[in-house]
Scaffold this active site. Structure first.
Site, PDB file in Angstrom:
ATOM      1  CD  GLU A  87      -3.022  -1.021   2.229  1.00 58.95           C
ATOM      2  OE1 GLU A  87      -4.204  -0.674   2.097  1.00 58.95           O
ATOM      3  OE2 GLU A  87      -2.534  -1.410   3.317  1.00 58.95           O
ATOM      4  CD  GLU A  90      -3.865  -6.072   3.706  1.00 56.75           C
ATOM      5  OE1 GLU A  90      -3.083  -5.112   3.794  1.00 56.75           O
ATOM      6  OE2 GLU A  90      -4.031  -6.715   2.639  1.00 56.75           O
TER       7      GLU A  90
END
Length: 257
Positions: free
Chosen positions: A111, A131
């Site tokens: 990210e 995730e």
């Protein structure tokens, strides 16, 4: 510990994530990143930022999952806030940001690379947003920035199905812009950042604003802003310097003002 090691080379700030063994993010390192980008924004001599990871295995493995093992919602909210503020501040850096992905870029490690303008990966790099595999979701821009780069289909494969991609796949998907040999990402990123020095810093900031505006608004709204920012450059010293340097066949001496 100094979680973010900085060195300056020319007009480029080189930031190295330094939290061995996997360069994971903490509240402190995220706050340090936000503060550093704001500091660089105020430094008129800095035109580009390069981000890489310490060591030769990890760019960054993202958040340390031990932070979320107790199920504390307050802690989760605090960390999500730190992630969001840090990476959004990086995305809004007024210059050019380049991620030199020198190993695994997982979760928040990918990210932060997605928050940069350009990504250069070494051939052994592996990228993923895993995730959902551990009952979480990418909360630091991953769902939005990955989709903007690779499209909805591959964003869903990586996020919903947990697929990892190697450097060659990432290049094909346009997740990264360049793949280099092991150990060469930082050098390639610094060389690319040096090219930014040929550009007017004022123009770069305006152009970056316009390119990223396409994420929030339709083209018919962005086009008038494009013309407005073009005219606005005539309030800067760099505009006159750039045009006259070209006409006089000399190198421009940018002032970033």
């Amino acid at each position: 510990m100094e979680y973010l090691v900085e060195r300056i080379e020319g007009h480029t700030a080189i930031l190295t994530m330094n939290n061995p063994p996997a360069n994971t993010w903490t509240a402190q390192s995220l706050q340090a990143l936000k503060a550093k980008v704001l500091e660089l924004n105020a430094n008129k001599d800095i035109y580009a930022l390069v981000l890489t990871g310490e060591g030769n295995k990890f760019f960054s493995a993202g958040a340390d999952l031990k932070l979320f093992s107790d199920g504390d919602k307050g802690n989760a909210a605090s960390m999500a806030k730190h992630f969001g503020e840090a990476f959004e501040t990086l995305s809004q850096f007024r210059g050019v940001s380049i991620a030199a992905i020198n190993g695994y870029a997982m979760g928040g490690g990918l990210e932060v690379a997605l928050a940069c303008d350009i990504r250069i990966a070494e051939t052994q790099a592996v990228m993923a947003l895993p995730e959902a595999t551990v009952g979480l979701l990418p909360c630091a821009g991953g769902t939005q920035n990955l989709t903007a780069l690779v499209g909805e289909g591959w964003a869903k494969r990586m996020i919903l199905c947990g697929e990892r991609v190697n450097a060659a796949q990432a290049l094909n998907l346009r997740l990264v812009e360049e793949v280099v040999e092991t150990g060469e990402a930082l050098n390639a990123a610094i060389a690319l950042a040096a090219k930014v020095e040929n550009q007017s810093p004022s123009s770069v900031t305006a152009c970056k604003t316009l390119i990223q505006a396409g994420r929030q608004m339709p083209r018919n709204q962005a086009l008038p802003i494009e013309r407005e920012l073009f005219v606005g450059l005539f309030d800067t010293e760099d505009q006159a310097e750039g045009v006259n340097a070209f006409l006089e066949k000399r190198k421009a001496d940018w002032k970033n003002r």
